[in-house]
Scaffold this motif. Structure first.
Motif, PDB file in Angstrom:
ATOM      1  N   THR A  75      52.336  50.276   9.625  1.00  0.00           N
ATOM      2  CA  THR A  75      52.448  51.219  10.728  1.00  0.00           C
ATOM      3  C   THR A  75      51.645  50.700  11.922  1.00  0.00           C
ATOM      4  OG1 THR A  75      50.475  52.491  10.137  1.00  0.00           O
ATOM      5  CG2 THR A  75      52.555  53.091   9.038  1.00  0.00           C
ATOM      6  N   PRO A  76      51.862  51.247  13.109  1.00  0.00           N
ATOM      7  CA  PRO A  76      51.051  50.844  14.261  1.00  0.00           C
ATOM      8  C   PRO A  76      49.553  51.005  14.017  1.00  0.00           C
ATOM      9  CG  PRO A  76      52.976  52.033  15.019  1.00  0.00           C
ATOM     10  CD  PRO A  76      52.971  52.137  13.520  1.00  0.00           C
ATOM     11  N   ASP A  77      49.154  52.069  13.329  1.00  0.00           N
ATOM     12  CA  ASP A  77      47.737  52.265  13.017  1.00  0.00           C
ATOM     13  C   ASP A  77      47.231  51.174  12.082  1.00  0.00           C
ATOM     14  OD1 ASP A  77      47.497  54.466  14.625  1.00  0.00           O
ATOM     15  OD2 ASP A  77      47.712  55.936  12.999  1.00  0.00           O
ATOM     16  N   ASP A  78      48.078  50.775  11.128  1.00  0.00           N
ATOM     17  CA  ASP A  78      47.698  49.693  10.210  1.00  0.00           C
ATOM     18  C   ASP A  78      47.536  48.374  10.957  1.00  0.00           C
ATOM     19  OD1 ASP A  78      47.643  51.197   7.818  1.00  0.00           O
ATOM     20  OD2 ASP A  78      49.813  51.032   7.597  1.00  0.00           O
ATOM     21  N   LYS A  80      46.713  48.014  14.090  1.00  0.00           N
ATOM     22  CA  LYS A  80      45.470  48.113  14.867  1.00  0.00           C
ATOM     23  C   LYS A  80      44.260  47.864  13.982  1.00  0.00           C
ATOM     24  CE  LYS A  80      42.877  51.245  17.871  1.00  0.00           C
ATOM     25  NZ  LYS A  80      42.839  52.607  18.489  1.00  0.00           N
ATOM     26  N   ARG A  81      44.264  48.471  12.798  1.00  0.00           N
ATOM     27  CA  ARG A  81      43.151  48.298  11.865  1.00  0.00           C
ATOM     28  C   ARG A  81      43.056  46.850  11.396  1.00  0.00           C
ATOM     29  NH1 ARG A  81      38.240  48.955  10.056  1.00  0.00           N
ATOM     30  NH2 ARG A  81      38.011  49.437   7.850  1.00  0.00           N
TER      31      ARG A  81
END
Length: 222
Positions: A75-78, A80-81
């Motif tokens: 995901t986009p959050d993944d 970024k992380r």
């Protein structure tokens, strides 16, 4: 097919790794270097696939230096992380952990290294900076274009997608021009085309790259 093992790097770092063993006598060993998402289900499946071809595969968890047992999705959050975590592990640290994995893979004989995304960059660096490898196969390694001056000590094969926005085609062409002796395969695909868990997955490109990679390993490892 696989199991989680523990490794200790030369600098004392303790990390886990996914180990996939072949059936019967191994052809050789492989160090498989993760994307920015950790040693997740995709990386383990790739390790299992190479093990089914006769290789002892070790996939070191490079993020264990920062956070143990981390697995991310896509995901986009993944993303970024993953980018944040990658920034906290230096190239030298990653190569130190890769060296620990290489020592285990060497139980099977000659050892190659293959990496995806961030792992592609690490594989490229290992080809010139590390010892003990017989060959290297970087897949869409972001940053290789900034390390064109590295001179590999071992045979290298590269894979890129011509629709990869993070590694534009002109950058790939610079790599090709800087190393005309290295086979650089370009596919009609985007970044991460080998990963079936990503929207950019391309089955045709993945299959062609795998076939070429396997032939390369057969030639230089066994």
């Amino acid at each position: 097919m696989g199991q989680i093992i523990s490794l200790t790097s030369q600098d004392g770092n303790q990390l886990s790794a996914y180990r996939a063993d072949p059936t019967g006598t191994p052809r050789g060993g492989l160090v498989l270097v993760q994307e920015i998402f950790g040693v997740n289900s995709h990386i383990r499946s790739v390790a299992d696939k190479f093990a089914s071809e006769g290789y002892l595969v070790i996939a070191p968890a490079l993020f264990d230096r920062i956070e143990k047992g981390l697995e991310l999705g896509y995901t986009p959050d993944d993303v970024k992380r993953g980018v944040e975590l990658k920034g906290k592990v230096s190239l030298d640290q990653a190569l130190t952990d890769v060296a620990a994995a290489q020592k285990v893979a060497a139980e099977a004989g000659k050892v190659g290294i293959v990496g995806y995304c961030w792992g592609g960059l690490i594989s490229w660096a290992a080809a010139s900076k590390a010892d003990g490898f017989a060959c290297a196969v970087p897949y869409y390694g972001g940053g290789i274009q900034n390390m064109i001056g590295e001179q590999p000590k071992i045979p290298v094969m590269m894979h890129f997608g011509d629709q990869d926005h993070s590694i534009p085609l002109p950058e790939v062409e610079k790599i090709q021009a800087g190393h005309p002796d290295i086979p650089v395969h370009v596919y009609s695909a985007g970044h991460g085309f080998n990963c079936s868990e990503r929207g950019s997955y391309d089955a045709d490109a993945s299959a062609k790259a795998y076939e070429r990679t396997l032939a390369f390993f057969r030639q230089h490892i066994g």
